[in-house]
Design an enzyme around this catalytic site. Structure first.
Site, PDB file in Angstrom:
ATOM      1  N   ILE A   1       0.849  -1.213   0.000  1.00 43.59           N
ATOM      2  CA  ILE A   1       0.000   0.000   0.000  1.00 43.59           C
ATOM      3  C   ILE A   1       0.879   1.256   0.000  1.00 43.59           C
ATOM      4  O   ILE A   1       1.721   1.419   0.885  1.00 43.59           O
ATOM      5  CB  ILE A   1      -0.923   0.023   1.246  1.00 43.59           C
TER       6      ILE A   1
ATOM      7  N   LYS B   1       4.957   0.533  12.912  1.00 39.63           N
ATOM      8  CA  LYS B   1       4.399   1.124  11.682  1.00 39.63           C
ATOM      9  C   LYS B   1       3.570   2.361  12.011  1.00 39.63           C
ATOM     10  O   LYS B   1       3.586   3.352  11.267  1.00 39.63           O
ATOM     11  CB  LYS B   1       3.557   0.083  10.950  1.00 39.63           C
TER      12      LYS B   1
END
Ligand code: HSE
Length: 411
Positions: free
Chosen positions: A128, A196
């Site tokens: 992504i 993340k």
């Protein structure tokens, strides 16, 4: 003008091997791998031993190599490699979220001092393209939330166990398919998502935070009662990472959540990830794609390498005037607390209890808890904790009320 790229690769595991494949198959990019350095001399690999070297200096001291792809799983070793490479004037592409989350500001400074790029699209959400979008597309929009599923392994395990596999079976196949970290506790305890989220918060809000500042709960302590509760109500349990603006603060959490069937993560299954970006002007936008696995992750590395042809660098413009801080203290969140010991549930200090169930062998209660109680519950191994997707309630002060009003008027 396009820059010719000569690449030195560190690591030939899931992502390194994937990069080798995608780079060979891509006809659009003018880049070649000159050397691959690996640690283990005895491991059988998909390409011949003549392709490998075992000495990092053969990349780091080679002046013809202008790009280092750092794709190893040891974040301490990666830190030294990345720093040396940047100081040697080489661009670096990395997929190492732990390294980046723990050392980002320092590595940004080293890259800047050497006028080279440090890119890491593959570190968050696999295929992504979320980081470059936060950097470029949302550069002028006011973001109010970035949240979703950013760990493929746990989503795979939660999907498979929902379909009847055992936790152990599901984890084993996630490892076999190359989704899990070398140390899978980083996935299942939620830390991989937390690293993340730290990176997303930097690019969304300009804020540098320590991974330890994010309340993190993994999926290892979920009991069967939680899944029955979810099924009875038409919910699914998903490990969500959330960074949401509350006035001029950012609420950040990684935890299992109940999601309803109208939530964008409900139908996101297996190793797929999904990230929602909410902004003042563009409103909500969704990104979905494979969040783990060899080729999907390598595709993000390839995209970074491709961007280097045009000297692309992250600019971190949102960090220039940071007006946010991390929300800590004065908030309450809505949780389900479950235990096999009724006493544990009786001891939960809800500010507002909504529901309580005391069965023969399972006990739970639902309600709002403040930050101090949330912390206490997180560290209690006799409890399973699942959050609801509500915004945190803020204990209002007149000043906060004023700021909130100012922001809500835009929404
Ligand atoms: N272990 C990670 C995951 C790999 O499962 O999402 C991709 O970052």
């Amino acid at each position: 003008m396009k820059q010719k790229l000569t690449i030195g690769v560190f690591g030939f595991g899931c992502v390194g091997g994937g990069l080798y494949d995608v780079l060979n198959k891509s006809e659009l990019i003018d880049a070649r791998i000159k050397r691959i350095v690996v640690k283990n001399k005895h491991k059988i690999r998909s390409i011949g031993a003549e392709n490998f070297s075992y000495n990092p200096d053969e990349i780091l001291n080679d002046p013809t190599i202008n790009v280092v792809a750092e794709l190893i799983d040891d974040s301490d070793a990666a830190y030294h490699i990345v720093k040396r490479a940047l100081n040697a004037g080489k661009h670096v592409v990395s997929a190492n979220k732990k390294l980046i989350a723990e050392h980002l500001d320092e590595l940004i400074a080293v890259a800047k001092a050497n006028n080279v790029s440090f890119l890491y699209e593959a570190a968050v959400g696999g295929s992504i393209p979320i980081i470059r979008n936060l950097e470029e597309y949302y550069n002028n929009d006011w973001l109010s939330a970035v949240n979703g599923i950013i760990n493929g392994t746990t989503n795979y395990i939660l999907t498979r166990t929902d379909e009847g596999e055992t936790y152990e079976e599901a984890l084993k196949s996630a490892q076999k398919l190359g989704f899990a970290e070398a140390d899978p506790t980083l996935d299942v305890e939620g830390f991989d998502s937390t690293y993340k989220l730290v990176i997303l918060i930097k690019h969304a809000f300009g804020l540098t935070i320590d991974p330890e500042q994010i309340a993190t709960i993994g999926i290892t302590n979920l009991n069967p009662g939680i899944f029955s509760y979810a099924r009875e109500r038409g919910f699914r349990v998903k490990l969500l990472a959330r960074a949401e603006r509350v006035a001029d603060q950012v609420f950040a959490v990684v935890a299992p959540h109940f999601v309803e069937n109208n939530n964008f993560t409900y139908g996101v299954l297996n190793e797929f990830n999904a990230v929602s970006v909410k902004a003042l002007f563009s409103d909500q936008q969704l990104f979905q794609g494979k969040g783990a696995g060899s080729h999907p992750t390598a595709s993000a590395v390839l995209s970074d390498i491709s961007a280097l042809q045009f000297d692309y660098q992250y600019e971190y413009r949102k960090s220039d005037n940071v007006s946010f801080s991390l929300l800590d203290g004065d908030y309450q969140i809505r949780v389900l607390v479950s235990s096999e010991d009724s006493e544990q549930i009786l001891n939960v200090n809800f500010t507002d209890e909504e529901e309580r169930y005391f069965g023969k062998s399972s006990f739970y209660a639902v309600g709002w808890v403040d930050e101090i109680e949330f912390k206490r519950l997180r560290y209690n191994e006799n409890l399973s904790l699942v959050l609801f997707n509500d915004h945190p309630r803020i204990n209002e002060t007149p000043e906060l009320e004023f700021k909130k009003d100012k922001i809500e008027n835009y929404e």
